[in-house]
Write a protein that holds these residues in place. Structure first.
Motif, PDB file in Angstrom:
ATOM      1  N   ASP A   1       0.831  -1.210   0.000  1.00  0.00           N
ATOM      2  CA  ASP A   1       0.000   0.000   0.000  1.00  0.00           C
ATOM      3  C   ASP A   1       0.866   1.261   0.000  1.00  0.00           C
ATOM      4  N   ARG A   2       1.897   1.278   0.832  1.00  0.00           N
ATOM      5  CA  ARG A   2       2.796   2.443   0.871  1.00  0.00           C
ATOM      6  C   ARG A   2       3.478   2.651  -0.475  1.00  0.00           C
TER       7      ARG A   2
ATOM      8  N   ASN B   1       0.954   3.975  -2.996  1.00  0.00           N
ATOM      9  CA  ASN B   1       0.623   5.387  -2.824  1.00  0.00           C
ATOM     10  C   ASN B   1       1.607   6.292  -3.560  1.00  0.00           C
ATOM     11  N   TRP B   2       2.824   5.851  -3.699  1.00  0.00           N
ATOM     12  CA  TRP B   2       3.842   6.645  -4.376  1.00  0.00           C
ATOM     13  C   TRP B   2       3.922   6.372  -5.864  1.00  0.00           C
TER      14      TRP B   2
ATOM     15  N   LYS C   1      -7.690  11.686 -10.786  1.00  0.00           N
ATOM     16  CA  LYS C   1      -6.889  11.691  -9.559  1.00  0.00           C
ATOM     17  C   LYS C   1      -5.592  12.466  -9.683  1.00  0.00           C
TER      18      LYS C   1
ATOM     19  N   GLY D   1      -0.305  11.614  -8.862  1.00  0.00           N
ATOM     20  CA  GLY D   1       0.157  10.940  -7.656  1.00  0.00           C
ATOM     21  C   GLY D   1       1.400  11.591  -7.078  1.00  0.00           C
ATOM     22  N   ARG D   2       1.979  10.935  -6.105  1.00  0.00           N
ATOM     23  CA  ARG D   2       3.082  11.529  -5.344  1.00  0.00           C
ATOM     24  C   ARG D   2       4.399  11.603  -6.120  1.00  0.00           C
TER      25      ARG D   2
END
Length: 164
Positions: free
Chosen positions: A12-13, A16-17, A145, A148-149
């Motif tokens: 998940d981490r 997210n990136w 969206k 992202g990061r």
């Protein structure tokens, strides 16, 4: 914490990136390659000008060619960098919808069964809209969206927030 839960938390981490990055790389390559083909090729838009949806059907074929070519060369670079990702995605979606209408949609069909024959990657006279539809679906999360990061959009937003 259980090993499976720990693994899923790590995934998940990481997601997210970087979850958007494969989409950005794939789409940037595909559209840039199309832009290069136009850059190195000759304008064939005059042959299909009547198939373009409004307002592109009233623009000169040379202008449509230039708009399409430069959009397919510049917008993928923005996707790659994650800069103006939503705007770049919207622009590429417009190009794709015009391409579907002008080139990939079946010229004649009388029912859904005939239309479904155009959902293919080989052109056998029924259209050929599967790949452009895949591009539209892949662009949608980037439009909704953002990048992202792992993007310049995120970096710029973080810098602005830090100053506020």
């Amino acid at each position: 914490m259980q090993p499976l839960a720990r693994t899923l938390t790590t995934v998940d981490r990481f997601g997210n990136w970087s979850a958007d990055l494969p989409l950005r790389l794939f789409l940037a390559w595909e559209f840039f390659e199309s832009g290069l083909e136009k850059f190195n090729g000759s304008n064939w838009f005059a042959d299909i000008q009547g198939s373009f949806p409004f307002p592109f059907n009233v623009l000169p074929p040379d202008l449509n060619w230039q708009l399409s070519m430069w959009a397919e060369l510049l917008l993928p670079l923005l996707l790659l960098l994650g800069l103006g990702t939503r705007l770049a995605s919207a622009g590429l979606m417009v190009i794709t919808v015009v391409a579907i209408a002008a080139v990939h949609w079946p010229s004649q069909w009388s029912g859904l069964a005939e239309l479904a024959q155009g959902y293919t990657i080989t052109d056998r006279g029924f259209g050929n809209f599967k790949l452009p539809l895949i591009y539209l679906v892949a662009l949608l999360p980037l439009l909704l969206k953002g990048a992202g990061r792992l993007s310049l959009d995120h970096w710029i937003k973080a810098r602005i927030a830090a100053r506020a």
